[in-house]
Structures are given as structure tokens and as C-alpha cells.
Design an enzyme around this catalytic site. Sequence first.
Site, PDB file in Angstrom:
ATOM      1  N   HIS A  63       0.823  -1.215   0.000  1.00  0.00           N
ATOM      2  CA  HIS A  63       0.000   0.000   0.000  1.00  0.00           C
ATOM      3  C   HIS A  63       0.858   1.267   0.000  1.00  0.00           C
ATOM      4  O   HIS A  63       0.537   2.240  -0.679  1.00  0.00           O
ATOM      5  CB  HIS A  63      -0.982  -0.024   1.177  1.00  0.00           C
ATOM      6  CG  HIS A  63      -2.046  -1.063   0.990  1.00  0.00           C
ATOM      7  ND1 HIS A  63      -2.431  -1.944   1.963  1.00  0.00           N
ATOM      8  CD2 HIS A  63      -2.786  -1.370  -0.108  1.00  0.00           C
ATOM      9  CE1 HIS A  63      -3.365  -2.752   1.482  1.00  0.00           C
ATOM     10  NE2 HIS A  63      -3.590  -2.428   0.234  1.00  0.00           N
ATOM     11  N   ASP A  87     -10.358  -2.756   0.052  1.00  0.00           N
ATOM     12  CA  ASP A  87      -9.927  -2.972   1.443  1.00  0.00           C
ATOM     13  C   ASP A  87      -9.557  -1.663   2.139  1.00  0.00           C
ATOM     14  O   ASP A  87      -9.455  -1.615   3.360  1.00  0.00           O
ATOM     15  CB  ASP A  87      -8.754  -3.970   1.502  1.00  0.00           C
ATOM     16  CG  ASP A  87      -7.605  -3.566   0.586  1.00  0.00           C
ATOM     17  OD1 ASP A  87      -7.028  -2.486   0.791  1.00  0.00           O
ATOM     18  OD2 ASP A  87      -7.283  -4.327  -0.342  1.00  0.00           O
ATOM     19  N   GLU A 107     -15.053   0.745  -6.657  1.00  0.00           N
ATOM     20  CA  GLU A 107     -14.908  -0.695  -6.365  1.00  0.00           C
ATOM     21  C   GLU A 107     -16.092  -1.416  -7.006  1.00  0.00           C
ATOM     22  O   GLU A 107     -17.235  -0.999  -6.859  1.00  0.00           O
ATOM     23  CB  GLU A 107     -14.863  -0.885  -4.836  1.00  0.00           C
ATOM     24  CG  GLU A 107     -15.022  -2.299  -4.337  1.00  0.00           C
ATOM     25  CD  GLU A 107     -13.930  -3.264  -4.800  1.00  0.00           C
ATOM     26  OE1 GLU A 107     -12.749  -3.017  -4.536  1.00  0.00           O
ATOM     27  OE2 GLU A 107     -14.297  -4.287  -5.433  1.00  0.00           O
ATOM     28  N   ASP A 138     -18.176  -0.504 -12.118  1.00  0.00           N
ATOM     29  CA  ASP A 138     -17.050  -1.051 -12.876  1.00  0.00           C
ATOM     30  C   ASP A 138     -16.144   0.114 -13.298  1.00  0.00           C
ATOM     31  O   ASP A 138     -16.585   1.010 -14.027  1.00  0.00           O
ATOM     32  CB  ASP A 138     -17.608  -1.801 -14.098  1.00  0.00           C
ATOM     33  CG  ASP A 138     -16.504  -2.476 -14.896  1.00  0.00           C
ATOM     34  OD1 ASP A 138     -15.314  -2.210 -14.630  1.00  0.00           O
ATOM     35  OD2 ASP A 138     -16.843  -3.276 -15.781  1.00  0.00           O
ATOM     36  N   GLY A 139     -14.901   0.092 -12.847  1.00  0.00           N
ATOM     37  CA  GLY A 139     -13.957   1.169 -13.157  1.00  0.00           C
ATOM     38  C   GLY A 139     -13.791   1.390 -14.658  1.00  0.00           C
ATOM     39  O   GLY A 139     -13.532   2.509 -15.106  1.00  0.00           O
ATOM     40  N   ASP A 156      -5.576  -0.542  -8.221  1.00  0.00           N
ATOM     41  CA  ASP A 156      -5.287  -1.540  -7.185  1.00  0.00           C
ATOM     42  C   ASP A 156      -6.212  -2.729  -7.434  1.00  0.00           C
ATOM     43  O   ASP A 156      -7.176  -2.944  -6.708  1.00  0.00           O
ATOM     44  CB  ASP A 156      -5.537  -0.919  -5.801  1.00  0.00           C
ATOM     45  CG  ASP A 156      -5.249  -1.921  -4.688  1.00  0.00           C
ATOM     46  OD1 ASP A 156      -4.502  -2.884  -4.917  1.00  0.00           O
ATOM     47  OD2 ASP A 156      -5.802  -1.734  -3.576  1.00  0.00           O
ATOM     48  N   THR A 158      -7.135  -6.894  -8.908  1.00  0.00           N
ATOM     49  CA  THR A 158      -6.699  -8.281  -8.809  1.00  0.00           C
ATOM     50  C   THR A 158      -5.858  -8.622 -10.049  1.00  0.00           C
ATOM     51  O   THR A 158      -5.733  -7.808 -10.972  1.00  0.00           O
ATOM     52  CB  THR A 158      -7.921  -9.219  -8.739  1.00  0.00           C
ATOM     53  OG1 THR A 158      -8.779  -8.908  -9.841  1.00  0.00           O
ATOM     54  CG2 THR A 158      -8.701  -9.030  -7.452  1.00  0.00           C
ATOM     55  N   ASP A 159      -5.317  -9.833 -10.089  1.00  0.00           N
ATOM     56  CA  ASP A 159      -4.565 -10.273 -11.271  1.00  0.00           C
ATOM     57  C   ASP A 159      -5.505 -10.292 -12.483  1.00  0.00           C
ATOM     58  O   ASP A 159      -6.726 -10.377 -12.314  1.00  0.00           O
ATOM     59  CB  ASP A 159      -3.997 -11.684 -11.031  1.00  0.00           C
ATOM     60  CG  ASP A 159      -2.989 -11.704  -9.891  1.00  0.00           C
ATOM     61  OD1 ASP A 159      -2.450 -10.635  -9.564  1.00  0.00           O
ATOM     62  OD2 ASP A 159      -2.763 -12.785  -9.322  1.00  0.00           O
ATOM     63  N   PRO A 163     -13.208  -9.702 -14.183  1.00  0.00           N
ATOM     64  CA  PRO A 163     -13.425  -8.261 -14.376  1.00  0.00           C
ATOM     65  C   PRO A 163     -12.125  -7.451 -14.477  1.00  0.00           C
ATOM     66  O   PRO A 163     -12.127  -6.332 -14.979  1.00  0.00           O
ATOM     67  CB  PRO A 163     -14.232  -7.826 -13.146  1.00  0.00           C
ATOM     68  CG  PRO A 163     -14.337  -8.997 -12.250  1.00  0.00           C
ATOM     69  CD  PRO A 163     -13.774 -10.205 -12.921  1.00  0.00           C
TER      70      PRO A 163
HETATM   71  N1  AG3 Z   1      -4.282  -6.101  -5.082  1.00  0.00           N
HETATM   72  C1  AG3 Z   1      -3.336  -6.858  -5.842  1.00  0.00           C
HETATM   73  C2  AG3 Z   1      -3.016  -8.186  -5.365  1.00  0.00           C
HETATM   74  C3  AG3 Z   1      -2.525  -9.110  -6.386  1.00  0.00           C
HETATM   75  C4  AG3 Z   1      -2.520 -10.446  -5.818  1.00  0.00           C
HETATM   76  N2  AG3 Z   1      -2.015 -11.429  -6.687  1.00  0.00           N
HETATM   77  C5  AG3 Z   1      -1.576 -12.616  -6.266  1.00  0.00           C
HETATM   78  N3  AG3 Z   1      -1.500 -12.907  -5.000  1.00  0.00           N
HETATM   79  N4  AG3 Z   1      -1.228 -13.489  -7.152  1.00  0.00           N
HETATM   80  C6  AG3 Z   1      -4.326  -6.257  -3.721  1.00  0.00           C
HETATM   81  C7  AG3 Z   1      -5.298  -5.414  -3.044  1.00  0.00           C
HETATM   82  C8  AG3 Z   1      -4.641  -4.668  -1.966  1.00  0.00           C
HETATM   83  N5  AG3 Z   1      -5.311  -3.485  -1.646  1.00  0.00           N
END
Ligand code: AG3
Length: 274
Positions: A63, A87, A107, A138-139, A156, A158-159, A163
Site C-alpha cells: 500500500h 480494502d 470498487e 465497474d472502473g 489496485d 486483482t490479477d 473483471p
Molecule cells: N491487489 C493486488 C493483489 C494481487 C494479488 N495477486 C496474487 N497474490 N497473485 C491487492 C489489493 C490490496 N489493496
Amino acid sequence: MLDFWFTENHTNSYKVSWRVTKLLHSETSALQEIAVIESPDLGRALLLDNVVQTSTRFEFIYHEMIAHVPLMIHPAPKKVLIIGGGDGGVAREVIKHPTVEQIDLIEIDERVIRVCQEWMPDLSSVLSSKKVNILIQDGLQYIKKLSNHYDIVIIDCTDPSGPSLELFSKEFYQDVFDALKADGILVSQTGSPIFSPHFRQALKNLQEVFPRTRPYLTCDPTYFAGYWSFTIGSKEYGLENIINDRFSSLNTLFYTPEVHKAAFVIPRYIQNII
Ligand code: AG3
């Protein structure tokens, strides 16, 4: 003693397992499986579709690095957009900059916010600040409507699957470019430079849109062993210029101006693939 483990598959032949002492929460939202586990080496960890997103023990690393690097490059960031980030960890770092007046957090899954408010209050309590404006949307769609609006956009996410897939595309980066002011800065988490195939593609896509782009690296035990990458796209400012006089107000555990500079130093074997 019962022996429970959570395993994250990094590649088809590389897995990491964490001992689980408690399953604190588990649900299937409209978009994904959300779980919070307790694990001795992670503290509490948020899992989305069985992938670790953040952990209370190490969350400060990711972060601070995703937030302070772009914000310390910009001389006076006022309006910041966070795409994902339910989060609250990124918003908690962004709000430490006294110049910031407004944080829009887009989000896609409201349940992520609610679950983190219940189980990770150190991250999410900032979301009730007057400066933070939460939109459940949806961003990808949100960003299309804006032009010349934000100083900083932080992705920020997910992989890249489901989405999040489009959040690494050239088209999306172009929409972010348009939504940024003339001296705006984008940053996105871009995975493991060693094991994530999208790291290189995201950089290439950004290079086609932004005049200045650079990846930077950190080490975070929550994610894949070795480095974790962020990639930055800047319309105007050089990427290692730091507005040092703001640092004293940040109260960080990981980020320092020296860590900032060092993060842009890329080992040669990674330079060779970018
Ligand atoms: N966002 C990115 C996390 C990527 C996780 N990937 C993985 N573990 N393979 C995390 C959210 C934090 N605010």
C-alpha cells in the site's frame, strides 16, 4: 491437532501454502468468492477467488509503495482516483498527503468493502472519511466518461482475469490518460516480473499511451517470492523526482525517498525482458 492449509497456485508448477488457524469469513458474492483467513505468518488475509490480496502483517509494503511513489512525484496531488482498492489500504496511504482534497474509490464489489470493514478495520476505517467518495461501479465504464479530471489514478486490482482482465489493456490505459490532467500520473500493480506474463504486456501497452513509463519493484512476502512490480505512466513529471518536503508528514513503515529511488533500479535479467 487439525492441520488446515491454504494453497495459492502461482504457476502450474509453483504453489505457496499458508497454515490456516481460523476461517474468519467466507461467502460468494455476485462476482467472486470472498474469504478472510487467519494465518500465523500473515495475520488476517483477504482472499478473492482463492488468491491472496492483502495481509494485515505485510499490507503496509504494497500500500505504501503503490500510493507514495506516484504521489511523491506529483508536486501537488489534489484529486486521486483509486480503481479497486476496496480494502481501503491505498486510500489510507493517499490521505496522508496534505494536498489531497478528494479520493474517489471505484470498487466493483461492495461486499469486499463490507467484509474488510468487519475484519480489517486498520485498513478500511479511512473509508468513512469525508475526503473519500465511494462508488460501486465497474472502473472500466466509470473512467470512460471523464477527461482532464484527476491528478493521480491508482489501479489496485486483482490479477488479470474476470473483471480485471481489461484493466491491463491499451484501451483502458488510453481512457485513464484522458481522465488525467495534463500533468497526471497513473500507477498499476503489474504482478510478478518473473512469473506473471502480463507484466511485460502491461508495460508495452502503457508505453504506447504515456510519454514516460517505468516499472518499479518491491519485495512483499504476501505475494510471489521475489519481486512484485508496479508500473507507472506519467504525462509530464520525471519518475524519480521526489517532493521531499512532504515526506515528514507521511509516517510510513516501508517507504522512504531512498526506497523510492531504489525501487526504480531494475536488475539486468529483468531489464532484458522488458
Ligand atoms: N491487489 C493486488 C493483489 C494481487 C494479488 N495477486 C496474487 N497474490 N497473485 C491487492 C489489493 C490490496 N489493496
